[in-house]
Design a protein around this motif. Structure first.
Motif, PDB file in Angstrom:
ATOM      1  N   SER A 162     -20.305 -19.465  32.219  1.00  0.00           N
ATOM      2  CA  SER A 162     -21.046 -20.298  31.532  1.00  0.00           C
ATOM      3  C   SER A 162     -22.358 -19.493  31.312  1.00  0.00           C
ATOM      4  O   SER A 162     -23.398 -20.272  31.449  1.00  0.00           O
ATOM      5  CB  SER A 162     -21.157 -21.726  31.827  1.00  0.00           C
ATOM      6  N   LEU A 163     -22.299 -18.219  31.358  1.00  0.00           N
ATOM      7  CA  LEU A 163     -23.895 -17.738  31.043  1.00  0.00           C
ATOM      8  C   LEU A 163     -24.430 -17.887  29.798  1.00  0.00           C
ATOM      9  O   LEU A 163     -23.543 -18.139  28.929  1.00  0.00           O
ATOM     10  CB  LEU A 163     -23.574 -16.313  31.421  1.00  0.00           C
ATOM     11  N   PRO A 164     -25.886 -17.646  29.689  1.00  0.00           N
ATOM     12  CA  PRO A 164     -26.302 -17.877  28.280  1.00  0.00           C
ATOM     13  C   PRO A 164     -25.791 -16.959  27.338  1.00  0.00           C
ATOM     14  O   PRO A 164     -25.853 -17.237  26.230  1.00  0.00           O
ATOM     15  CB  PRO A 164     -27.678 -17.882  28.541  1.00  0.00           C
ATOM     16  N   GLU A 165     -25.621 -15.733  27.621  1.00  0.00           N
ATOM     17  CA  GLU A 165     -25.396 -14.829  26.602  1.00  0.00           C
ATOM     18  C   GLU A 165     -23.904 -14.632  26.519  1.00  0.00           C
ATOM     19  O   GLU A 165     -23.056 -14.243  27.454  1.00  0.00           O
ATOM     20  CB  GLU A 165     -25.919 -13.171  27.255  1.00  0.00           C
ATOM     21  N   ASP A 166     -23.108 -14.563  25.175  1.00  0.00           N
ATOM     22  CA  ASP A 166     -21.786 -14.601  25.038  1.00  0.00           C
ATOM     23  C   ASP A 166     -21.353 -13.329  25.290  1.00  0.00           C
ATOM     24  O   ASP A 166     -20.140 -13.094  25.897  1.00  0.00           O
ATOM     25  CB  ASP A 166     -21.608 -14.712  23.382  1.00  0.00           C
ATOM     26  N   SER A 167     -21.977 -12.121  25.343  1.00  0.00           N
ATOM     27  CA  SER A 167     -21.597 -10.725  25.824  1.00  0.00           C
ATOM     28  C   SER A 167     -21.127 -10.702  27.305  1.00  0.00           C
ATOM     29  O   SER A 167     -20.416 -10.137  27.817  1.00  0.00           O
ATOM     30  CB  SER A 167     -22.556  -9.674  25.391  1.00  0.00           C
ATOM     31  N   ASP A 168     -22.252 -11.341  28.149  1.00  0.00           N
ATOM     32  CA  ASP A 168     -21.937 -11.356  29.543  1.00  0.00           C
ATOM     33  C   ASP A 168     -20.345 -12.023  29.792  1.00  0.00           C
ATOM     34  O   ASP A 168     -19.805 -11.878  30.846  1.00  0.00           O
ATOM     35  CB  ASP A 168     -23.178 -11.988  30.254  1.00  0.00           C
ATOM     36  N   ILE A 185      -9.136 -18.897  32.714  1.00  0.00           N
ATOM     37  CA  ILE A 185     -10.574 -18.378  32.508  1.00  0.00           C
ATOM     38  C   ILE A 185     -10.900 -19.183  31.486  1.00  0.00           C
ATOM     39  O   ILE A 185     -10.306 -19.365  30.443  1.00  0.00           O
ATOM     40  CB  ILE A 185     -10.644 -16.791  31.977  1.00  0.00           C
ATOM     41  N   ILE A 186     -11.886 -19.916  31.789  1.00  0.00           N
ATOM     42  CA  ILE A 186     -12.447 -21.073  30.870  1.00  0.00           C
ATOM     43  C   ILE A 186     -13.892 -20.267  30.473  1.00  0.00           C
ATOM     44  O   ILE A 186     -14.762 -20.425  31.312  1.00  0.00           O
ATOM     45  CB  ILE A 186     -12.739 -22.420  31.200  1.00  0.00           C
ATOM     46  N   ALA A 187     -14.139 -20.056  29.336  1.00  0.00           N
ATOM     47  CA  ALA A 187     -15.358 -19.400  28.865  1.00  0.00           C
ATOM     48  C   ALA A 187     -16.345 -20.136  27.983  1.00  0.00           C
ATOM     49  O   ALA A 187     -15.699 -20.674  27.073  1.00  0.00           O
ATOM     50  CB  ALA A 187     -14.916 -18.187  28.230  1.00  0.00           C
ATOM     51  N   LYS A 188     -17.421 -20.012  28.141  1.00  0.00           N
ATOM     52  CA  LYS A 188     -18.204 -20.677  27.207  1.00  0.00           C
ATOM     53  C   LYS A 188     -18.895 -19.724  25.914  1.00  0.00           C
ATOM     54  O   LYS A 188     -18.857 -18.608  26.076  1.00  0.00           O
ATOM     55  CB  LYS A 188     -19.490 -21.098  27.720  1.00  0.00           C
ATOM     56  N   ALA A 189     -18.742 -20.169  24.731  1.00  0.00           N
ATOM     57  CA  ALA A 189     -19.238 -19.558  23.671  1.00  0.00           C
ATOM     58  C   ALA A 189     -20.382 -20.186  22.817  1.00  0.00           C
ATOM     59  O   ALA A 189     -20.315 -21.245  22.524  1.00  0.00           O
ATOM     60  CB  ALA A 189     -18.290 -19.128  22.903  1.00  0.00           C
ATOM     61  N   THR A 190     -21.239 -19.429  22.513  1.00  0.00           N
ATOM     62  CA  THR A 190     -22.614 -20.095  21.509  1.00  0.00           C
ATOM     63  C   THR A 190     -22.416 -19.735  20.225  1.00  0.00           C
ATOM     64  O   THR A 190     -22.431 -20.547  19.456  1.00  0.00           O
ATOM     65  CB  THR A 190     -23.777 -19.431  22.053  1.00  0.00           C
ATOM     66  N   GLU A 191     -21.869 -18.364  19.813  1.00  0.00           N
ATOM     67  CA  GLU A 191     -21.704 -18.037  18.634  1.00  0.00           C
ATOM     68  C   GLU A 191     -20.234 -18.064  18.098  1.00  0.00           C
ATOM     69  O   GLU A 191     -19.385 -17.747  19.059  1.00  0.00           O
ATOM     70  CB  GLU A 191     -22.001 -16.442  18.323  1.00  0.00           C
ATOM     71  N   PRO A 192     -19.980 -18.679  16.878  1.00  0.00           N
ATOM     72  CA  PRO A 192     -18.518 -18.724  16.524  1.00  0.00           C
ATOM     73  C   PRO A 192     -17.478 -17.408  16.551  1.00  0.00           C
ATOM     74  O   PRO A 192     -16.599 -17.261  16.974  1.00  0.00           O
ATOM     75  CB  PRO A 192     -18.630 -19.047  15.037  1.00  0.00           C
ATOM     76  N   SER A 193     -18.453 -16.368  16.322  1.00  0.00           N
ATOM     77  CA  SER A 193     -17.647 -14.833  16.388  1.00  0.00           C
ATOM     78  C   SER A 193     -17.404 -14.378  17.774  1.00  0.00           C
ATOM     79  O   SER A 193     -16.416 -13.467  17.877  1.00  0.00           O
ATOM     80  CB  SER A 193     -18.602 -13.841  15.789  1.00  0.00           C
ATOM     81  N   SER A 194     -17.713 -15.101  18.606  1.00  0.00           N
ATOM     82  CA  SER A 194     -17.472 -14.742  20.021  1.00  0.00           C
ATOM     83  C   SER A 194     -16.182 -15.182  20.500  1.00  0.00           C
ATOM     84  O   SER A 194     -15.575 -15.283  21.652  1.00  0.00           O
ATOM     85  CB  SER A 194     -18.771 -15.427  20.877  1.00  0.00           C
ATOM     86  N   GLU A 195     -15.755 -16.510  19.811  1.00  0.00           N
ATOM     87  CA  GLU A 195     -14.451 -17.316  20.488  1.00  0.00           C
ATOM     88  C   GLU A 195     -13.352 -16.243  20.284  1.00  0.00           C
ATOM     89  O   GLU A 195     -12.821 -16.095  21.233  1.00  0.00           O
ATOM     90  CB  GLU A 195     -14.283 -18.493  19.355  1.00  0.00           C
ATOM     91  N   LYS A 196     -13.075 -15.414  19.034  1.00  0.00           N
ATOM     92  CA  LYS A 196     -11.941 -14.575  19.085  1.00  0.00           C
ATOM     93  C   LYS A 196     -12.053 -13.492  19.877  1.00  0.00           C
ATOM     94  O   LYS A 196     -10.988 -13.108  20.724  1.00  0.00           O
ATOM     95  CB  LYS A 196     -11.893 -13.933  17.593  1.00  0.00           C
ATOM     96  N   LYS A 197     -13.254 -12.779  20.361  1.00  0.00           N
ATOM     97  CA  LYS A 197     -13.601 -12.138  21.251  1.00  0.00           C
ATOM     98  C   LYS A 197     -13.161 -12.396  22.594  1.00  0.00           C
ATOM     99  O   LYS A 197     -12.692 -11.535  23.467  1.00  0.00           O
ATOM    100  CB  LYS A 197     -14.998 -11.345  21.272  1.00  0.00           C
ATOM    101  N   HIS A 205      -9.172 -20.505  27.674  1.00  0.00           N
ATOM    102  CA  HIS A 205      -9.751 -21.463  26.896  1.00  0.00           C
ATOM    103  C   HIS A 205     -11.222 -21.117  26.625  1.00  0.00           C
ATOM    104  O   HIS A 205     -11.782 -20.593  27.468  1.00  0.00           O
ATOM    105  CB  HIS A 205      -9.803 -22.946  27.554  1.00  0.00           C
ATOM    106  N   VAL A 206     -11.574 -21.547  25.306  1.00  0.00           N
ATOM    107  CA  VAL A 206     -12.895 -21.214  24.934  1.00  0.00           C
ATOM    108  C   VAL A 206     -13.628 -22.577  24.541  1.00  0.00           C
ATOM    109  O   VAL A 206     -13.134 -23.204  23.681  1.00  0.00           O
ATOM    110  CB  VAL A 206     -12.999 -20.198  23.990  1.00  0.00           C
ATOM    111  N   VAL A 207     -14.610 -22.679  25.284  1.00  0.00           N
ATOM    112  CA  VAL A 207     -15.522 -23.991  24.975  1.00  0.00           C
ATOM    113  C   VAL A 207     -16.850 -23.850  24.148  1.00  0.00           C
ATOM    114  O   VAL A 207     -17.443 -22.962  24.598  1.00  0.00           O
ATOM    115  CB  VAL A 207     -15.722 -24.890  26.168  1.00  0.00           C
ATOM    116  N   MET A 208     -17.087 -24.500  22.885  1.00  0.00           N
ATOM    117  CA  MET A 208     -18.345 -24.188  22.409  1.00  0.00           C
ATOM    118  C   MET A 208     -19.112 -25.544  22.346  1.00  0.00           C
ATOM    119  O   MET A 208     -18.900 -26.427  21.674  1.00  0.00           O
ATOM    120  CB  MET A 208     -17.970 -23.993  20.846  1.00  0.00           C
TER     121      MET A 208
END
Length: 317
Positions: A162-168, A185-197, A205-208
């Protein structure tokens, strides 16, 4: 003392023994006479040597004082104990980043008595954690292999990043998936484009949070009572309702491979089966009483805290 002895050899042409003797008595400030009369350079060197040694002594005293009186020694022992406990953990959760989302995840895991480890690069954040909470922690950058290994990634069941930067978060997902192919692995995403990545990197799972927050606010207008009910079963607003999942493998032997009618959960405990996860059919809501509970099936149970405890005591091994 070594530098002092060397200085006396160079400046005063003392023998090694005399030079060491001079360094020791100067460092100890015992007041013995000099081995030989010092030259002007020797006197200046001795003055500097004494001042430096006094500074070293004062610094040493301050460090020892902070360890003894300011809790530093206790923190060192706490770190050692935490590291020792980490080596014993299995099927635990690794929470990368103790920010707004990470801290809330830890609170919920703590409520359910789930073991977890926090990986945080900011040491001050770790120092501010409440003393009464059984938090394990690793101070370091979660994108590094050695930090995740120290947190026990090889034996972990889940990673929450759940780091602030999607790249991290993408990088942590890649690293965690490589170190433990079976970990969830449950990952946080801020930008919609990061979800697929994140999914490509291996996220389960990806949580926005921003998207979920917007949907929740809209639903408070369009479906207020549905949201109120969901908040009740999610434990929001100090609700006493609890939603629990129980695998067939967790049931006592007497209750395995039985129909819901035979289990008679509601009459025995007061809890209600609101859904059923069938190994073949998927989720079945409001399942029929003749539904057979067998291998790999999951019961979704709803009830007050006391009825859920009664259910566990009666049915769960």
């Amino acid at each position: 003392m070594t530098l002092g002895a060397l200085g006396y050899v160079v400046l005063e042409d003392f023998t090694t023994l005399d030079a060491v003797y001079m360094a020791v008595i100067t460092f100890a400030t015992v007041g013995y006479n000099e081995v030989n009369t010092l030259s002007e350079a020797g006197k200046v060197f001795t003055i500097v040597f004494i001042i430096v040694n006094m500074g070293i002594f004062a610094y040493t005293v301050s460090v020892l004082s902070s360890f003894l009186f300011e809790g530093e020694l206790r923190k060192v022992f706490k770190n050692l104990k935490s590291n020792r406990d980490l080596s014993k953990l299995t099927d635990h959760v690794i929470v990368c980043g103790y920010g707004k989302n990470g801290s809330k995840a830890c609170e919920e895991l703590l409520k359910d008595n789930k073991e977890f480890v926090i990986v945080e690069s900011n040491e001050e954040v770790i120092r501010s954690l409440p003393e009464d909470k059984r938090y394990h922690f690793v101070i370091g950058n979660a994108t590094l292999d050695e930090v995740l290994l120290e947190a026990g990634i090889e034996n972990a069941s889940t990673v929450i990043t759940s780091l602030p930067e999607d790249s991290d978060n993408v990088f942590i997902t890649l690293t965690a998936r490589e170190l433990n192919p079976l970990v969830k692995i449950i990952a946080k995403a801020t930008e919609p484009s990061s979800e697929k990545k994140l999914y490509r990197a291996g996220a389960s799972h990806v949580v926005m949070p921003d998207r979920l927050g917007g949907i929740h606010m809209a639903n408070l207008i369009t479906k207020p009572y549905v949201i109120e009910f969901l908040e009740l079963i999610n434990g929001v607003n100090d609700s006493k309702l609890v939603l629990e999942e129980v695998n067939h493998e967790s049931l006592k032997e007497d209750y395995k491979n039985k129909t819901l009618r035979e289990l008679d959960i509601r009459n025995k405990t007061g809890a209600t089966i609101i859904a059923f996860k069938d190994d073949q059919l998927g989720f079945v809501f409001n399942p029929h009483s003749e539904k057979l509970v067998q291998d790999n099936d999951v019961l979704i149970v709803l009830g007050k805290a006391e009825t859920i405890e009664k259910f566990k005591a009666t049915f769960v091994a």
